[in-house]
Design an enzyme around this catalytic site. Structure first.
Site, short mmCIF file in Angstrom:
data_model
loop_
_atom_site.label_atom_id
_atom_site.label_comp_id
_atom_site.label_asym_id
_atom_site.label_seq_id
_atom_site.Cartn_x
_atom_site.Cartn_y
_atom_site.Cartn_z
N GLY A 128 0.83 -1.21 0.00
CA GLY A 128 0.00 0.00 0.00
C GLY A 128 0.85 1.24 0.00
O GLY A 128 1.16 1.81 1.06
N GLU A 245 12.42 -3.60 -6.34
CA GLU A 245 11.62 -3.67 -7.57
C GLU A 245 12.51 -3.83 -8.79
O GLU A 245 12.11 -4.37 -9.79
CB GLU A 245 10.74 -2.42 -7.72
CG GLU A 245 9.33 -2.65 -7.23
CD GLU A 245 8.39 -1.49 -7.52
OE1 GLU A 245 8.85 -0.41 -7.93
OE2 GLU A 245 7.19 -1.68 -7.32
#
Lengths: 395, 367
Positions: A128, A245
């Site tokens: 989130g 990432e």
């Protein structure tokens, strides 16, 4: 400069290859086109199998159930996964991003509580971070958490949450101190998605599917022991997650790109253009060769980046161009597929005339998201300009 | 696996950079480019002292016997310095050709003096109706004599020997022989002079068959692409430096994203070209099955990228970038000349298409 695999790398590859050949599910092709909601239990089972073999989180330290694999070994892992067309793992974010962050910042109790569930895919994790008014400017996020007794009371809205619909737990970035400059008042909370006040809604994207969710948080109670890292140090914790990432996962992307360009080359031999195979059309040949070259350069840039990290411990400048390079390349590659297929390019998976089950119409639409997700091309250029070239910050 | 420089390669790169900074500063480049030949005898003997003129040639002929990757690193630094004169034609074109094709006796006679810095040579390939495709070569030797014209021959006026690619073989000609007529062709790149060379029944010494050209030409193409990367790096460095110091609206112009993003793209293009060139060098050195494809990928990418990097570099400099006194245009001119040498991006894309789409066997011998 030595592009041959080291004996350790060869041993790692061979060990995994043997395991994978024996264990990779044979019926994945029947599942892969189905909606994720339907195939998710299948992917959980596959991840459990990998975990039992000790292959679910090769990059993690051995003490946490990983193999302490080097970057190059991680790249080999993803290459082998892609080569055998193995299914993805269900808990992709937990394994790739959030687990490593918990290992780095978590308390012993948090590690003990959460790590096993991440590895076994019993607890699926989502992330989130983004909000409607905090995209590229992530630190401007407004979801607030106020301390009340031994709990934080969380209110706000998150968007672009992958796996929100199936998530058991969420790495949530919230504002705990609105009085200080924006980067300094953030905290990361580990939030049970089944808590009262959490509402997950699908977000339908331009491809028609819902990879992402919107999540509304109303007076959600999070115990203080679920703070990850220090209170008001959430920016550093979040950045640590984002760094993952751009990891070895890119190796998997390269195999996918290679497969796509090779498929396009096959198609040019079959598709007719002006009364002859498209493979003989000089303009298409030029464009295909250009794409082929760039896919190869994407691989080489990545190898250089990995080598740099391996030898210096820090990502080198090559790493920062990777996201920019592949996302824009994929858009060119998808457009080339459209040119090659002519009117057939637009056909959706459900149409009987569609070539390759409609992957090219889907790929064309989906690739628009590539230059936006995980840092827009504009943000990537800002990063290169400021952090690599040393130009003054533009924002 | 390690895709990067080892310690001795870093040492070579750093010492080359230092050498060129000391011996070939921009003032010297500008001085030499104003001469007819862009050749500096003093600079040449210093290049030889460093061992650069024999860098990849066997020790028995006076060379240093380093690898193709080392040559590529040296060329990158030469490109960064905009090294003028016949290094590329003599060492990279003629030297690698002799090394690949000549007999031992011929190498002693021609390659050894090149290694020692005592002789210079060039290669004549392109013809009036021709292209960079070997199949387009028309000039043919008859009874060991050459008749015809070659164009775009670099540094022919200061070459002791001209190696002529003919339809039926590769021949070495003494540039002083009667019947050889060398005339300047006035090209954009002022630092590397071009010539047309007429041969009127000139005796040529056969060096080898044209089939043997693939490898030396692949090495030269990769080396040229490496030199282009060096030029791109210098252009990028100049643009970034300017963007940090030039002020408009009270701020360094590099703070504006329109400028900053140009620099980011220059960086992406330069690093990507470098990755492609490094791999091509490695693939050639190790006779990898995809070496021919790797060379074409390097040259096609570098050809387009060196032009766009030059475009962006001048744009970032604004009016200053358009002046004669600024060095950018000298790199820009070199980039344009190098773009077409050994085939431009379009040429190499077609070549890559033959290696991939047409599914010919991808091998170095197909280069």
């Amino acid at each position: 400069m030595d592009l041959n695999l080291t004996p350790e790398e060869v041993a790692f590859r061979d060990e995994f290859r043997v395991w994978l050949q024996a264990n990779v599910p044979k019926d994945w092709a029947e599942w892969r086109e189905k909606p994720l909601e339907e195939s998710f239990p299948y992917l959980r089972a596959w991840q459990r199998k990998l975990q039992e073999g000790g292959w679910a989180a090769v990059s993690w330290p051995k003490d946490y159930g990983g193999r302490s694999a080097t970057l190059m070994q991680q790249a080999i892992f993803w290459e082998e996964m892609a080569r055998l067309e193995a299914p993805p793992m269900a808990n992709a974010l937990g394994l790739g991003l959030i687990g490593p962050t918990i290992i780095a910042y978590g308390t012993n109790a948090q590690k003990k509580r959460f790590i096993p569930g991440i590895l076994s895919a019993e607890e699926i994790w989502c992330q989130g971070f983004s909000e409607p008014n905090a995209g590229s400017d992530l630190a401007a996020l407004q979801t607030e958490a106020r301390l009340a007794d031994a709990h934080y009371l969380v209110n706000g809205q998150k968007i672009w949450m992958s796996y929100g619909w199936v998530g058991d737990w969420c790495e949530l970035v919230v504002r705990t101190d609105p009085a200080v400059p924006k980067h300094k008042g953030l905290t990361v909370l580990l939030v049970d998605m089944k808590s009262p006040g959490v509402e997950v809604r699908p977000l339908r994207q331009m491809t028609g599917e819902s990879e992402f969710n919107e999540v509304f948080l109303r007076d959600v109670r999070v115990p203080v022991e679920n703070v990850l890292g220090k209170v008001n140090d959430g920016w550093n914790v979040a950045v640590s997650t984002l760094m993952h990432e751009r990891g070895a996962y890119g190796a998997r992307l390269i195999l996918i790109f290679k497969r796509n360009i090779n498929r396009l080359i096959e198609l040019t031999r079959k598709v007719q253009r002006n009364g002859r195979p498209a493979a003989q059309d000089p303009i298409l040949r030029q464009k295909l060769a250009q794409c082929y070259a760039e896919v190869e350069i994407m691989r080489l840039n990545q190898l250089r980046a990995f080598s740099r990290i391996t030898s210096t411990g820090a990502p080198g400048p090559e790493g920062s161009i990777q996201k920019l390079f592949w996302s824009e390349l994929n858009q060119r590659l998808q457009q080339l597929a459209q040119e090659l297929l002519g009117p057939y390019g637009q056909l959706l998976a459900s149409d009987g005339h569609a070539i390759d089950k409609g992957i090219w119409s889907y790929g064309y639409l989906r690739s628009r998201g590539n230059t936006i997700e995980a840092g827009t091309s504009e943000v990537q250029r800002n990063i290169i300009g400021h952090f690599v070239l040393g130009l003054p910050r533009s924002y | 696996m390690q895709f990067g420089l080892n310690e001795s390669q870093e040492f070579l790169r750093d010492s080359a950079r230092k050498f060129f900074a000391g011996e070939c500063p921009m003032a010297e480049v500008r001085r030499l480019m104003e001469t007819d030949t862009a050749f500096g005898a003093n600079l040449w003997s210093k290049l030889a002292e460093q061992g650069y003129t024999g860098i990849i040639f066997p020790e028995e002929f006076g060379g240093v016997a380093l690898g193709i990757f080392e040559l590529i690193l040296l060329m990158e630094e030469a490109g960064r310095a905009l090294l003028p004169g016949p290094f590329f034609s003599t060492v990279v074109m003629a030297g690698t050709l002799l090394d690949a094709l000549a007999t031992t006796a011929q190498k002693r006679k021609y390659l050894a003096p090149i290694c020692r810095g005592e002789a210079r040579a060039t290669v004549a390939f392109f013809e009036a109706e021709g292209s960079w495709d070997l199949a387009d070569v028309r000039l043919t030797a008859a009874n060991g004599e050459l008749k015809g014209e070659k164009l775009f021959v670099p540094d022919a006026a200061i070459a002791d020997w001209i190696i002529v690619v003919a339809q039926n073989g590769v021949f070495l000609v003494d540039s002083k022989a009667s019947g050889v007529r060398v005339q300047p062709m006035l090209g954009m790149d002022l630092t590397r002079k071009l010539y047309s060379v007429r041969f009127d029944d000139v005796p040529g010494e056969k060096i080898g068959e044209t089939a043997g050209l693939a490898r030396p030409r692949a090495i030269a193409t990769a080396a040229l692409a490496a030199e282009m990367v060096g030029g791109m790096q210098r252009t990028l460095d100049l643009a970034v430096e300017y963007a940090k110091t030039r002020k408009q609206f009270g701020k360094p112009i590099g703070i504006f994203q329109a400028v900053q993003h140009q620099c980011a793209d220059m960086y992406l293009e330069t690093e990507s070209a470098r990755s492609a060139v490094y791999y091509a060098a490695w693939a050639l050195q190790h006779h990898a099955p995809d070496a021919a494809a790797a060379v074409s990928i390097a040259k096609l990418y570098a050809s387009d990228a060196s032009r766009t990097v030059g475009n962006r570099g001048i744009q970032v400099h604004g009016g200053m970038g358009f002046t004669w006194e600024n060095d950018l245009h000298l790199y820009y001119r070199r980039a344009k000349a190098s773009e077409t040498t050994f085939g431009d991006a379009t040429f190499h894309r077609e070549r890559l298409a033959r290696l991939t789409i047409d599914a010919e066997v991808v091998s170095e011998r197909g280069a």
